[in-house]
Scaffold this motif. Sequence first.
Motif, PDB file in Angstrom:
ATOM      1  N   ASP A 175       0.856  -1.188   0.000  1.00 31.33           N
ATOM      2  CA  ASP A 175       0.000   0.000   0.000  1.00 31.33           C
ATOM      3  C   ASP A 175       0.893   1.239   0.000  1.00 31.33           C
ATOM      4  O   ASP A 175       1.576   1.503   0.982  1.00 31.33           O
ATOM      5  CB  ASP A 175      -0.891  -0.053   1.253  1.00 31.33           C
ATOM      6  N   GLY A 176       0.876   1.971  -1.105  1.00 30.82           N
ATOM      7  CA  GLY A 176       1.717   3.173  -1.201  1.00 30.82           C
ATOM      8  C   GLY A 176       0.941   4.455  -0.948  1.00 30.82           C
ATOM      9  O   GLY A 176       1.433   5.546  -1.229  1.00 30.82           O
ATOM     10  N   SER A 177      -0.278   4.320  -0.406  1.00 29.20           N
ATOM     11  CA  SER A 177      -1.073   5.533  -0.187  1.00 29.20           C
ATOM     12  C   SER A 177      -0.517   6.301   1.008  1.00 29.20           C
ATOM     13  O   SER A 177      -0.115   5.691   2.008  1.00 29.20           O
ATOM     14  CB  SER A 177      -2.544   5.172   0.058  1.00 29.20           C
ATOM     15  N   PRO A 178      -0.471   7.638   0.908  1.00 25.69           N
ATOM     16  CA  PRO A 178       0.084   8.434   2.013  1.00 25.69           C
ATOM     17  C   PRO A 178      -0.630   8.146   3.340  1.00 25.69           C
ATOM     18  O   PRO A 178      -0.001   8.116   4.391  1.00 25.69           O
ATOM     19  CB  PRO A 178      -0.144   9.887   1.562  1.00 25.69           C
ATOM     20  N   GLU A 179      -1.936   7.877   3.277  1.00 21.77           N
ATOM     21  CA  GLU A 179      -2.704   7.632   4.515  1.00 21.77           C
ATOM     22  C   GLU A 179      -2.232   6.362   5.235  1.00 21.77           C
ATOM     23  O   GLU A 179      -2.266   6.282   6.457  1.00 21.77           O
ATOM     24  CB  GLU A 179      -4.208   7.450   4.244  1.00 21.77           C
ATOM     25  N   GLY A 180      -1.825   5.352   4.454  1.00 20.64           N
ATOM     26  CA  GLY A 180      -1.492   4.080   5.079  1.00 20.64           C
ATOM     27  C   GLY A 180      -0.010   3.905   5.352  1.00 20.64           C
ATOM     28  O   GLY A 180       0.446   2.839   5.789  1.00 20.64           O
ATOM     29  N   ILE A 181       0.758   4.975   5.125  1.00 23.90           N
ATOM     30  CA  ILE A 181       2.205   4.822   5.052  1.00 23.90           C
ATOM     31  C   ILE A 181       2.852   4.331   6.353  1.00 23.90           C
ATOM     32  O   ILE A 181       3.817   3.579   6.334  1.00 23.90           O
ATOM     33  CB  ILE A 181       2.832   6.151   4.543  1.00 23.90           C
ATOM     34  N   GLU A 182       2.295   4.749   7.491  1.00 27.11           N
ATOM     35  CA  GLU A 182       2.959   4.391   8.747  1.00 27.11           C
ATOM     36  C   GLU A 182       2.918   2.904   9.050  1.00 27.11           C
ATOM     37  O   GLU A 182       3.821   2.371   9.686  1.00 27.11           O
ATOM     38  CB  GLU A 182       2.343   5.178   9.903  1.00 27.11           C
ATOM     39  N   THR A 183       1.858   2.239   8.588  1.00 25.38           N
ATOM     40  CA  THR A 183       1.716   0.827   8.926  1.00 25.38           C
ATOM     41  C   THR A 183       1.911  -0.085   7.710  1.00 25.38           C
ATOM     42  O   THR A 183       1.774  -1.300   7.835  1.00 25.38           O
ATOM     43  CB  THR A 183       0.316   0.547   9.505  1.00 25.38           C
ATOM     44  N   THR A 184       2.227   0.498   6.556  1.00 23.00           N
ATOM     45  CA  THR A 184       2.245  -0.312   5.338  1.00 23.00           C
ATOM     46  C   THR A 184       3.238  -1.479   5.419  1.00 23.00           C
ATOM     47  O   THR A 184       2.928  -2.597   5.018  1.00 23.00           O
ATOM     48  CB  THR A 184       2.495   0.565   4.084  1.00 23.00           C
ATOM     49  N   GLY A 185       4.411  -1.222   5.964  1.00 26.30           N
ATOM     50  CA  GLY A 185       5.431  -2.266   6.038  1.00 26.30           C
ATOM     51  C   GLY A 185       4.993  -3.435   6.903  1.00 26.30           C
ATOM     52  O   GLY A 185       5.031  -4.592   6.474  1.00 26.30           O
ATOM     53  N   GLU A 186       4.518  -3.127   8.105  1.00 25.47           N
ATOM     54  CA  GLU A 186       4.151  -4.238   9.001  1.00 25.47           C
ATOM     55  C   GLU A 186       2.931  -4.988   8.487  1.00 25.47           C
ATOM     56  O   GLU A 186       2.830  -6.207   8.642  1.00 25.47           O
ATOM     57  CB  GLU A 186       3.982  -3.769  10.446  1.00 25.47           C
ATOM     58  N   ARG A 187       1.998  -4.268   7.832  1.00 25.05           N
ATOM     59  CA  ARG A 187       0.819  -4.958   7.290  1.00 25.05           C
ATOM     60  C   ARG A 187       1.233  -5.922   6.169  1.00 25.05           C
ATOM     61  O   ARG A 187       0.723  -7.027   6.058  1.00 25.05           O
ATOM     62  CB  ARG A 187      -0.201  -3.934   6.756  1.00 25.05           C
ATOM     63  N   TYR A 188       2.191  -5.486   5.363  1.00 27.06           N
ATOM     64  CA  TYR A 188       2.627  -6.340   4.250  1.00 27.06           C
ATOM     65  C   TYR A 188       3.377  -7.566   4.755  1.00 27.06           C
ATOM     66  O   TYR A 188       3.165  -8.678   4.291  1.00 27.06           O
ATOM     67  CB  TYR A 188       3.493  -5.513   3.294  1.00 27.06           C
ATOM     68  N   GLU A 189       4.240  -7.343   5.736  1.00 28.68           N
ATOM     69  CA  GLU A 189       4.972  -8.463   6.338  1.00 28.68           C
ATOM     70  C   GLU A 189       3.994  -9.492   6.925  1.00 28.68           C
ATOM     71  O   GLU A 189       4.178 -10.696   6.782  1.00 28.68           O
ATOM     72  CB  GLU A 189       5.899  -7.953   7.448  1.00 28.68           C
TER      73      GLU A 189
END
Length: 240
Positions: free
Chosen positions: A102-116
């Motif tokens: 998810d590269g959306s600015p809104e989701g940026i803080e959690t994008t890495g952990e959600r993908y992992e």
Amino acid sequence: MAEVVIVSGKQQAGQLVAEAIARLVRSRPDAVLGLATGSTPLPVYEALGTALAGADVSRVRGFALDEYVGLDPAHPESYRSVITREVVEPLGLDPDRIHVPDGSPEGIETTGERYEAAIAEAGGVDLQILGIGTDGHIGFNEPGSSFASRTRVKTLTQQTREDNARFFDSIDDVPMHCVTQGLGTILEARHLVLLAFGEGKADAVAGAVEGPLTASLPGSAIQLHPRVTVVIDEAAASRL
Ligand code: GLP
């Protein structure tokens, strides 16, 4: 030591890798594929239609390596669009099973952990397709990336923005940031298949395959993996 296969050209490379993927999917219909973008894997995706003919692909799962930050997912060069256009639609995969960070600015803080978490929930990647940047990056892990890195937001180097400007109207349209699987994430895939074509990739390939292990050439991380296949043409193999 990686298994290095030197092929006559992109078409042969595409066929070889597509056949390996098809064998995997036929033996494991819910296989998890690691999908790369860029021009390099395109011959693989083109050959996959024939290689997978008659196979049940309804349960195949996939995870893209990376995505630009702040680019509308509907933009034709977002990696979500590229994966949909080049892989999901032509092969008839289930779009709900194919993930892109998810590269959306809104989701940026959690994008890495959600993908992992999503990769872990799928049981990890069975076969990871990789290209390599001219500066040795894999995914968007630019020089200086830690070998232990996980999915996170990174700043693109000027070199990569220049390399990728060809996909956009001008370099100013190339995003400044991306979300990328980390080198540590990539190294957990069960089989890595790195492809490269052309003289421009020869230094990166030599560094990745037999150079010193160094964060200056992120592709050298593949030497830490027990099962790597490198599929390259003669020009890309010229400095080995
Ligand atoms: C992009 C992608 C990489 C890719 C690299 C090489 O930056 N994020 O995954 O390997 O560029 O691109 P190409 O295959 O077009 O040479």
